[in-house]
Design a protein around this motif. Structure first.
Motif, PDB file in Angstrom:
ATOM      1  N   SER A  99      -4.458   3.910   4.135  1.00 32.66           N
ATOM      2  CA  SER A  99      -4.454   2.727   3.285  1.00 32.66           C
ATOM      3  C   SER A  99      -4.607   3.116   1.822  1.00 32.66           C
ATOM      4  O   SER A  99      -5.249   4.117   1.496  1.00 32.66           O
ATOM      5  CB  SER A  99      -5.603   1.790   3.672  1.00 32.66           C
ATOM      6  OG  SER A  99      -5.600   0.633   2.848  1.00 32.66           O
ATOM      7  N   ASN A 100      -4.019   2.297   0.957  1.00 35.55           N
ATOM      8  CA  ASN A 100      -4.203   2.493  -0.483  1.00 35.55           C
ATOM      9  C   ASN A 100      -5.435   1.753  -1.002  1.00 35.55           C
ATOM     10  O   ASN A 100      -5.696   1.722  -2.197  1.00 35.55           O
ATOM     11  CB  ASN A 100      -2.950   2.072  -1.256  1.00 35.55           C
ATOM     12  CG  ASN A 100      -2.510   0.665  -0.940  1.00 35.55           C
ATOM     13  OD1 ASN A 100      -2.671   0.177   0.181  1.00 35.55           O
ATOM     14  ND2 ASN A 100      -1.930  -0.018  -1.924  1.00 35.55           N
ATOM     15  N   HIS A 101      -6.206   1.145  -0.081  1.00 39.00           N
ATOM     16  CA  HIS A 101      -7.476   0.497  -0.412  1.00 39.00           C
ATOM     17  C   HIS A 101      -8.513   0.868   0.651  1.00 39.00           C
ATOM     18  O   HIS A 101      -8.173   1.330   1.737  1.00 39.00           O
ATOM     19  CB  HIS A 101      -7.316  -1.023  -0.484  1.00 39.00           C
ATOM     20  CG  HIS A 101      -6.350  -1.479  -1.530  1.00 39.00           C
ATOM     21  ND1 HIS A 101      -6.681  -1.580  -2.859  1.00 39.00           N
ATOM     22  CD2 HIS A 101      -5.041  -1.848  -1.428  1.00 39.00           C
ATOM     23  CE1 HIS A 101      -5.634  -2.003  -3.550  1.00 39.00           C
ATOM     24  NE2 HIS A 101      -4.618  -2.167  -2.708  1.00 39.00           N
ATOM     25  N   GLN A 113       3.317  -1.358  -0.398  1.00 36.61           N
ATOM     26  CA  GLN A 113       3.906  -0.414  -1.347  1.00 36.61           C
ATOM     27  C   GLN A 113       5.324  -0.112  -0.876  1.00 36.61           C
ATOM     28  O   GLN A 113       5.563   0.054   0.321  1.00 36.61           O
ATOM     29  CB  GLN A 113       3.097   0.880  -1.416  1.00 36.61           C
ATOM     30  CG  GLN A 113       1.713   0.728  -2.009  1.00 36.61           C
ATOM     31  CD  GLN A 113       1.760   0.562  -3.521  1.00 36.61           C
ATOM     32  OE1 GLN A 113       2.593   1.142  -4.203  1.00 36.61           O
ATOM     33  NE2 GLN A 113       0.830  -0.227  -4.050  1.00 36.61           N
ATOM     34  N   SER A 130      -2.517  -2.274   3.626  1.00 41.50           N
ATOM     35  CA  SER A 130      -3.091  -2.466   2.290  1.00 41.50           C
ATOM     36  C   SER A 130      -4.335  -3.340   2.397  1.00 41.50           C
ATOM     37  O   SER A 130      -5.345  -2.907   2.912  1.00 41.50           O
ATOM     38  CB  SER A 130      -2.049  -3.039   1.328  1.00 41.50           C
ATOM     39  OG  SER A 130      -1.068  -2.059   1.030  1.00 41.50           O
ATOM     40  N   TYR A 174       1.644  -2.998   4.713  1.00 41.33           N
ATOM     41  CA  TYR A 174       1.443  -1.990   3.680  1.00 41.33           C
ATOM     42  C   TYR A 174       2.307  -2.398   2.501  1.00 41.33           C
ATOM     43  O   TYR A 174       3.534  -2.372   2.579  1.00 41.33           O
ATOM     44  CB  TYR A 174       1.824  -0.608   4.191  1.00 41.33           C
ATOM     45  CG  TYR A 174       1.625   0.488   3.159  1.00 41.33           C
ATOM     46  CD1 TYR A 174       0.353   0.845   2.762  1.00 41.33           C
ATOM     47  CD2 TYR A 174       2.719   1.139   2.585  1.00 41.33           C
ATOM     48  CE1 TYR A 174       0.151   1.838   1.808  1.00 41.33           C
ATOM     49  CE2 TYR A 174       2.533   2.137   1.640  1.00 41.33           C
ATOM     50  CZ  TYR A 174       1.250   2.478   1.252  1.00 41.33           C
ATOM     51  OH  TYR A 174       1.062   3.456   0.305  1.00 41.33           O
TER      52      TYR A 174
END
Length: 281
Positions: free
Chosen positions: A119-121, A171, A92, A169
């Motif tokens: 990645s979520n970013h 999430q 993340s 990460y």
């Protein structure tokens, strides 16, 4: 000579070590490293053998290993030593574990082939590019979680990943994805589990005035932060340390703990034993 690693588990009985060594001897195998463990509580036997053998192809040897294992009721795997483990890393916005793993990999300290970073970013796309690793930005919201995980899993499968590392990460994976990645996804938790599970463990630890902070690397399961533990470590602290101090010190511990867990897994030194692990270091 071609080098292999054989890992196995089965109900314990007399003569297993003799049978395994005899099997390898008959095929011209030379044992270079061996370790075993008898779990008297469960009645299970675990073994890891590294050996050299140049008389059979991998496919022939794997077939004969499966035939050998059947009468013992063995769960058995054969791996090539020289074959790096294809790995996908998920991250993340905190990059200390990612950066550490990439450096160790490029330095030849980890037997990996890092195939992709998810990645979520977008924060680490430049870091990924500097190591020539494909970077996949997949935003995650409550409304898009299912679609995002489907895309993540599609990438993991397309890359042929044997290992998925959750390098901070942040999430929670769905039960479905946890099941799909069972036994091949490692998470680093910034706490000495089972203490201070969930969010902001350093704040929880500071509030309780702990004298030791730690980190835990474990396999991912549908039960949050409850997966089989691979490695843990602690750092001593005192009353003078702030939350920020604890967080900074903890990051170093997290990186080291995760690196050791990934190394042992990639060298096929970790065998699952129910909700626990057997580790042949």
């Amino acid at each position: 000579m071609n080098a292999y690693i054989l890992t196995l588990s089965c109900p314990d009985r007399t003569g297993i070590v003799h049978a395994v060594s005899g099997f390898l001897l008959e095929r011209g195998g030379n044992i270079e490293e061996a370790a075993q463990y008898n779990d008297h509580g469960t009645g299970l036997f675990f073994m890891r053998v590294q050996f050299a053998c140049d008389h059979l192809t991998y496919d022939d040897l794997a077939m004969q290993v499966r035939m050998f294992a059947e009468p013992f009721g063995m769960s058995v795997r054969l791996h090539r030593v020289e074959q790096p483990m294809r790995t996908v890393i998920m991250v993340s916005r905190e990059g200390h574990c990612l950066n550490d793993l990439l450096f160790r990999w490029k330095s030849g300290l980890l037997r990996l082939e890092i195939a992709a970073i998810i990645s979520n970013h977008r924060d680490f796309y430049q870091l990924a590019a500097s190591y020539n690793v494909p970077f996949h930005h997949i935003p995650v919201t409550a409304a898009t979680k299912a679609q995002a995980e489907a895309k993540q899993y599609e990438i993991i499968q397309a890359e042929g990943a044997e290992l998925v590392v959750l390098a901070r990460y942040m999430q929670i994976l769905s039960d479905d994805l946890c099941r799909k990645l069972s036994g091949r996804a490692i998470n680093i938790h910034h706490s000495f589990l089972p203490s201070f599970k969930g969010a902001k463990p350093y704040y929880q630890a500071h509030d309780r005035g702990v004298k030791l902070i730690g980190a835990t690397a474990h396999y991912v399961t549908a039960d949050l932060d409850e997966g089989p533990i691979i490695e843990q470590d602690v750092t001593r602290v005192d009353h003078s340390k702030t939350v920020e101090d604890l967080t900074a010190m903890g990051r170093d511990t997290e990186s080291q703990v995760l690196a050791r867990a990934v190394k042992w897994h990639s060298e096929h030194r970790v065998l699952l034993n129910g909700h626990r692990t057997v580790i042949f270091k």
